[in-house]
Design a protein around this motif. Structure first.
Motif, mmCIF file in Angstrom:
data_model
loop_
_atom_site.group_PDB
_atom_site.id
_atom_site.type_symbol
_atom_site.label_atom_id
_atom_site.label_comp_id
_atom_site.label_asym_id
_atom_site.label_seq_id
_atom_site.Cartn_x
_atom_site.Cartn_y
_atom_site.Cartn_z
ATOM 1 N N PRO A 128 0.789 -1.223 0.000
ATOM 2 C CA PRO A 128 0.000 0.000 0.000
ATOM 3 C C PRO A 128 0.828 1.284 0.000
ATOM 4 C CG PRO A 128 0.060 -0.922 2.194
ATOM 5 C CD PRO A 128 0.742 -1.900 1.292
ATOM 6 N N PHE A 129 2.149 1.170 0.170
ATOM 7 C CA PHE A 129 2.993 2.356 0.276
ATOM 8 C C PHE A 129 3.887 2.580 -0.945
ATOM 9 C CE2 PHE A 129 2.792 0.785 4.830
ATOM 10 C CZ PHE A 129 1.662 1.529 5.117
ATOM 11 N N VAL A 130 3.535 1.990 -2.053
ATOM 12 C CA VAL A 130 4.400 2.042 -3.231
ATOM 13 C C VAL A 130 4.623 3.481 -3.728
ATOM 14 C CG1 VAL A 130 2.560 1.662 -4.930
ATOM 15 C CG2 VAL A 130 4.883 0.918 -5.434
ATOM 16 N N ASN A 131 3.653 4.363 -3.574
ATOM 17 C CA ASN A 131 3.764 5.735 -4.075
ATOM 18 C C ASN A 131 4.152 6.747 -3.004
ATOM 19 O OD1 ASN A 131 3.010 5.224 -6.802
ATOM 20 N ND2 ASN A 131 0.899 4.987 -6.119
ATOM 21 N N LEU A 132 4.520 6.282 -1.807
ATOM 22 C CA LEU A 132 4.795 7.187 -0.701
ATOM 23 C C LEU A 132 6.279 7.487 -0.568
ATOM 24 C CD1 LEU A 132 1.910 6.241 -0.083
ATOM 25 C CD2 LEU A 132 2.543 6.184 2.302
ATOM 26 N N ASP A 133 6.574 8.727 -0.153
ATOM 27 C CA ASP A 133 7.953 9.068 0.170
ATOM 28 C C ASP A 133 8.267 8.521 1.565
ATOM 29 O OD1 ASP A 133 6.839 10.842 2.048
ATOM 30 O OD2 ASP A 133 7.099 12.576 0.747
ATOM 31 N N SER A 134 9.477 8.684 2.019
ATOM 32 C CA SER A 134 9.890 8.054 3.278
ATOM 33 C C SER A 134 9.115 8.591 4.486
ATOM 34 C CB SER A 134 11.393 8.211 3.500
ATOM 35 O OG SER A 134 11.742 9.578 3.556
ATOM 36 N N ASP A 135 8.791 9.890 4.503
ATOM 37 C CA ASP A 135 8.039 10.449 5.628
ATOM 38 C C ASP A 135 6.607 9.904 5.674
ATOM 39 O OD1 ASP A 135 10.136 11.973 6.583
ATOM 40 O OD2 ASP A 135 9.576 13.748 5.420
ATOM 41 N N LYS A 136 5.963 9.845 4.520
ATOM 42 C CA LYS A 136 4.597 9.329 4.475
ATOM 43 C C LYS A 136 4.571 7.821 4.733
ATOM 44 C CE LYS A 136 2.143 12.802 1.816
ATOM 45 N NZ LYS A 136 3.144 13.848 1.816
ATOM 46 N N THR A 137 5.614 7.105 4.298
ATOM 47 C CA THR A 137 5.697 5.673 4.585
ATOM 48 C C THR A 137 5.787 5.451 6.085
ATOM 49 O OG1 THR A 137 6.745 5.185 2.465
ATOM 50 C CG2 THR A 137 7.043 3.570 4.216
ATOM 51 N N LYS A 138 6.581 6.278 6.761
ATOM 52 C CA LYS A 138 6.703 6.168 8.213
ATOM 53 C C LYS A 138 5.339 6.389 8.875
ATOM 54 C CE LYS A 138 10.256 8.271 9.700
ATOM 55 N NZ LYS A 138 11.210 9.276 10.201
ATOM 56 N N GLY A 139 4.599 7.385 8.418
ATOM 57 C CA GLY A 139 3.265 7.639 8.954
ATOM 58 C C GLY A 139 2.304 6.505 8.647
ATOM 59 N N GLY A 140 2.402 5.961 7.451
ATOM 60 C CA GLY A 140 1.552 4.833 7.066
ATOM 61 C C GLY A 140 1.832 3.604 7.904
ATOM 62 N N MET A 141 3.094 3.365 8.212
ATOM 63 C CA MET A 141 3.450 2.224 9.050
ATOM 64 C C MET A 141 2.937 2.411 10.471
ATOM 65 S SD MET A 141 4.784 -0.049 7.171
ATOM 66 C CE MET A 141 5.467 -1.170 8.379
ATOM 67 N N GLU A 142 2.961 3.637 10.968
ATOM 68 C CA GLU A 142 2.400 3.916 12.295
ATOM 69 C C GLU A 142 0.898 3.659 12.296
ATOM 70 O OE1 GLU A 142 3.702 4.682 15.319
ATOM 71 O OE2 GLU A 142 5.606 4.202 14.361
ATOM 72 N N PHE A 143 0.237 4.042 11.197
ATOM 73 C CA PHE A 143 -1.197 3.776 11.067
ATOM 74 C C PHE A 143 -1.463 2.270 11.110
ATOM 75 C CE2 PHE A 143 -4.751 2.655 8.265
ATOM 76 C CZ PHE A 143 -5.789 3.276 8.952
ATOM 77 N N LEU A 144 -0.686 1.501 10.368
ATOM 78 C CA LEU A 144 -0.864 0.044 10.369
ATOM 79 C C LEU A 144 -0.563 -0.564 11.732
ATOM 80 C CD1 LEU A 144 0.490 -1.229 6.937
ATOM 81 C CD2 LEU A 144 -1.852 -0.767 7.641
ATOM 82 N N LYS A 145 0.420 -0.009 12.420
ATOM 83 C CA LYS A 145 0.744 -0.494 13.762
ATOM 84 C C LYS A 145 -0.449 -0.315 14.700
ATOM 85 C CE LYS A 145 4.499 0.057 17.086
ATOM 86 N NZ LYS A 145 5.701 0.851 17.377
ATOM 87 N N GLU A 146 -1.093 0.826 14.627
ATOM 88 C CA GLU A 146 -2.283 1.085 15.451
ATOM 89 C C GLU A 146 -3.453 0.213 15.001
ATOM 90 O OE1 GLU A 146 -2.846 2.996 18.257
ATOM 91 O OE2 GLU A 146 -0.651 3.033 18.216
ATOM 92 N N ALA A 147 -3.650 0.098 13.694
ATOM 93 C CA ALA A 147 -4.745 -0.728 13.168
ATOM 94 C C ALA A 147 -4.525 -2.193 13.517
ATOM 95 C CB ALA A 147 -4.872 -0.548 11.660
ATOM 96 N N GLY A 148 -3.266 -2.606 13.631
ATOM 97 C CA GLY A 148 -2.933 -3.981 13.971
ATOM 98 C C GLY A 148 -3.366 -4.379 15.372
#
Length: 75
Positions: free
Chosen positions: A48-68
């Motif tokens: 899901p993070f193929v189009n994200l830069d490193s900052d947005k990827t970090k935020g996306g991973m935090e989102f997944l961590k919470e959703a997990g």
């Protein structure tokens, strides 16, 4: 979908592919909530993070961590 940016409502097409992907990821989880109610289904994500830069990827991973905490997520 309209998002507010700098005090103006803008269509999703105005934003970058990465920002659009983050919005769509959130919409997918909202759809899972709407469809399954109290159940916690397994959610499968294919890069899901193929189009994200490193900052947005970090935020996306935090989102997944919470959703997990609520869902089993296969990434």
């Amino acid at each position: 979908v309209l998002l507010e940016r700098y005090g103006e409502s803008r269509e999703l097409g105005y934003f970058s592919a990465g920002q659009t992907d983050l919005v769509m990821l959130c919409m997918r989880f909202a759809l899972v909530d709407a469809l399954f109610g109290e159940e916690s289904p397994c959610v499968i994500l294919d890069d899901p993070f193929v189009n994200l830069d490193s900052d947005k990827t970090k935020g996306g991973m935090e989102f997944l961590k919470e959703a997990g905490k609520e869902y089993q997520i296969l990434y």
